[in-house]
Design a protein around this motif. Structure first.
Motif, PDB file in Angstrom:
ATOM      1  N   VAL A 125      -6.554  -2.277  -5.723  1.00  0.00           N
ATOM      2  CA  VAL A 125      -6.452  -3.725  -5.561  1.00  0.00           C
ATOM      3  C   VAL A 125      -5.725  -4.058  -4.261  1.00  0.00           C
ATOM      4  N   ALA A 126      -4.683  -3.289  -3.948  1.00  0.00           N
ATOM      5  CA  ALA A 126      -3.928  -3.539  -2.723  1.00  0.00           C
ATOM      6  C   ALA A 126      -4.832  -3.459  -1.495  1.00  0.00           C
ATOM      7  N   GLU A 127      -5.736  -2.495  -1.476  1.00  0.00           N
ATOM      8  CA  GLU A 127      -6.657  -2.363  -0.339  1.00  0.00           C
ATOM      9  C   GLU A 127      -7.432  -3.641  -0.081  1.00  0.00           C
ATOM     10  N   THR A 128      -7.793  -4.333  -1.149  1.00  0.00           N
ATOM     11  CA  THR A 128      -8.625  -5.540  -0.998  1.00  0.00           C
ATOM     12  C   THR A 128      -7.850  -6.717  -0.435  1.00  0.00           C
ATOM     13  N   ARG A 129      -6.532  -6.594  -0.304  1.00  0.00           N
ATOM     14  CA  ARG A 129      -5.724  -7.713   0.175  1.00  0.00           C
ATOM     15  C   ARG A 129      -5.563  -7.723   1.682  1.00  0.00           C
ATOM     16  N   ALA A 130      -6.216  -6.804   2.369  1.00  0.00           N
ATOM     17  CA  ALA A 130      -6.061  -6.713   3.826  1.00  0.00           C
ATOM     18  C   ALA A 130      -6.444  -8.018   4.524  1.00  0.00           C
ATOM     19  N   ALA A 131      -7.564  -8.611   4.105  1.00  0.00           N
ATOM     20  CA  ALA A 131      -8.009  -9.847   4.757  1.00  0.00           C
ATOM     21  C   ALA A 131      -7.003 -10.963   4.566  1.00  0.00           C
TER      22      ALA A 131
ATOM     23  N   ALA B 279       5.118  -6.384  10.347  1.00  0.00           N
ATOM     24  CA  ALA B 279       4.465  -5.179   9.826  1.00  0.00           C
ATOM     25  C   ALA B 279       3.043  -5.087  10.372  1.00  0.00           C
ATOM     26  N   ALA B 280       2.727  -3.949  10.959  1.00  0.00           N
ATOM     27  CA  ALA B 280       1.396  -3.750  11.533  1.00  0.00           C
ATOM     28  C   ALA B 280       0.418  -3.158  10.538  1.00  0.00           C
ATOM     29  N   ALA B 281       0.923  -2.610   9.435  1.00  0.00           N
ATOM     30  CA  ALA B 281       0.080  -2.032   8.386  1.00  0.00           C
ATOM     31  C   ALA B 281       0.917  -1.924   7.127  1.00  0.00           C
ATOM     32  N   VAL B 282       0.226  -1.768   6.004  1.00  0.00           N
ATOM     33  CA  VAL B 282       0.891  -1.647   4.712  1.00  0.00           C
ATOM     34  C   VAL B 282       0.353  -0.416   3.997  1.00  0.00           C
ATOM     35  N   LEU B 283       1.240   0.346   3.369  1.00  0.00           N
ATOM     36  CA  LEU B 283       0.848   1.479   2.533  1.00  0.00           C
ATOM     37  C   LEU B 283       1.310   1.204   1.114  1.00  0.00           C
ATOM     38  N   CYS B 284       0.367   1.175   0.176  1.00  0.00           N
ATOM     39  CA  CYS B 284       0.712   1.029  -1.235  1.00  0.00           C
ATOM     40  C   CYS B 284       0.838   2.419  -1.837  1.00  0.00           C
TER      41      CYS B 284
ATOM     42  N   VAL C  51      -4.360  -2.538   4.933  1.00  0.00           N
ATOM     43  CA  VAL C  51      -3.634  -2.170   3.720  1.00  0.00           C
ATOM     44  C   VAL C  51      -4.279  -0.891   3.190  1.00  0.00           C
ATOM     45  N   LEU C  52      -3.503   0.176   3.085  1.00  0.00           N
ATOM     46  CA  LEU C  52      -4.011   1.477   2.680  1.00  0.00           C
ATOM     47  C   LEU C  52      -3.418   1.882   1.348  1.00  0.00           C
ATOM     48  N   ARG C  53      -4.190   2.624   0.563  1.00  0.00           N
ATOM     49  CA  ARG C  53      -3.660   3.212  -0.662  1.00  0.00           C
ATOM     50  C   ARG C  53      -3.285   4.652  -0.379  1.00  0.00           C
ATOM     51  N   VAL C  54      -2.161   5.076  -0.898  1.00  0.00           N
ATOM     52  CA  VAL C  54      -1.595   6.365  -0.536  1.00  0.00           C
ATOM     53  C   VAL C  54      -2.474   7.532  -0.957  1.00  0.00           C
TER      54      VAL C  54
END
Length: 225
Positions: free
Chosen positions: A77-83, A64-69, A89-92
């Motif tokens: 919170v999901a955005e903060t998990r990118a590192a 996966a090259a990116a994640v969308l919550c 990690v993006l929020r919709v």
């Protein structure tokens, strides 16, 4: 590949349809974890940060090259998990919030009046905070008011999609003084098709997927396992 983290399986066909229409050929990997929302409601969104990492670790390992919550309650919170995950990690709902604060106030108003419609009380705080964040980032003045639609979430949980969307649409139609209406949860998007209001109604799936698709295709595929 783009991974999508959902807290309800109803989002899977919605985003598959949008992908087929707008981004044919983009591989999607859906991760559905209803318990994330359950725990976030009980213990607060921060309580599920580690669970988000765990839910998505295998998809990142698979490329996966990116994640969308797609859940507004835990999106911040999901955005903060990118590192921790090593991918964007993006929020919709962030692109929707950007669009909302960009709406010009009508008439003699100097502040954009935004009405947030939510089906779940726990979504209100994260959504309002996001709008305030984007307003501060852009230097725009906004006033945000929120309405939780009574009984809507119960209909959603019972699988009464028609009743759920009807309740949301009725709440939208009841708004008579706003510059823009924001549908706080991705599951509400189709309700906009059942309204006749002249006030702009914004939902998150289309702009959210657009941002996530751009993030995914701009990065090389990863495979660590």
């Amino acid at each position: 590949m783009l991974a999508l983290l959902h807290t309800s399986s109803v989002h899977v066909p919605v985003f598959d349809t949008l992908r087929d229409r707008d981004y044919p050929g983009l591989p999607l990997r859906h991760v559905v974890s209803e318990e994330l929302l359950t725990r976030a409601q009980a213990d607060g969104p921060d309580a599920v940060a580690g669970d988000i990492d765990q839910a998505l670790a295998s998809t990142v390992a698979e490329g996966a090259a990116a994640v969308l919550c797609t859940c507004s309650t835990i999106g911040g919170v999901a955005e903060t998990r990118a590192a921790a995950l090593g991918v964007p990690v993006l929020r919709v709902d962030r692109p929707m919030a950007v669009a909302a604060v960009a709406v010009a106030p009508r008439g003699a108003r100097t502040t954009t009046q935004i009405v947030v419609i939510a089906a779940l009380a726990g979504t209100v705080g994260p959504t309002v905070a996001l709008i305030d964040e984007e307003a501060a980032r852009s230097g725009r003045s906004v006033t945000v008011m929120a309405t939780v639609v009574d009984g809507a979430w119960g209909r959603f949980e019972a699988g009464d999609q028609a009743g759920y969307l009807s309740a949301i649409a009725a709440a939208v139609e009841a708004v008579d003084d706003a510059d823009v209406i924001v549908l706080a949860q991705a599951s509400m998007a189709a309700a906009a098709n059942h309204t006749t209001t002249a006030i702009p109604v914004l939902s998150s799936p289309v702009p959210g997927l657009r941002a996530a698709a751009a993030a995914a295709v701009s990065r090389p595929a990863r495979r660590t396992a």
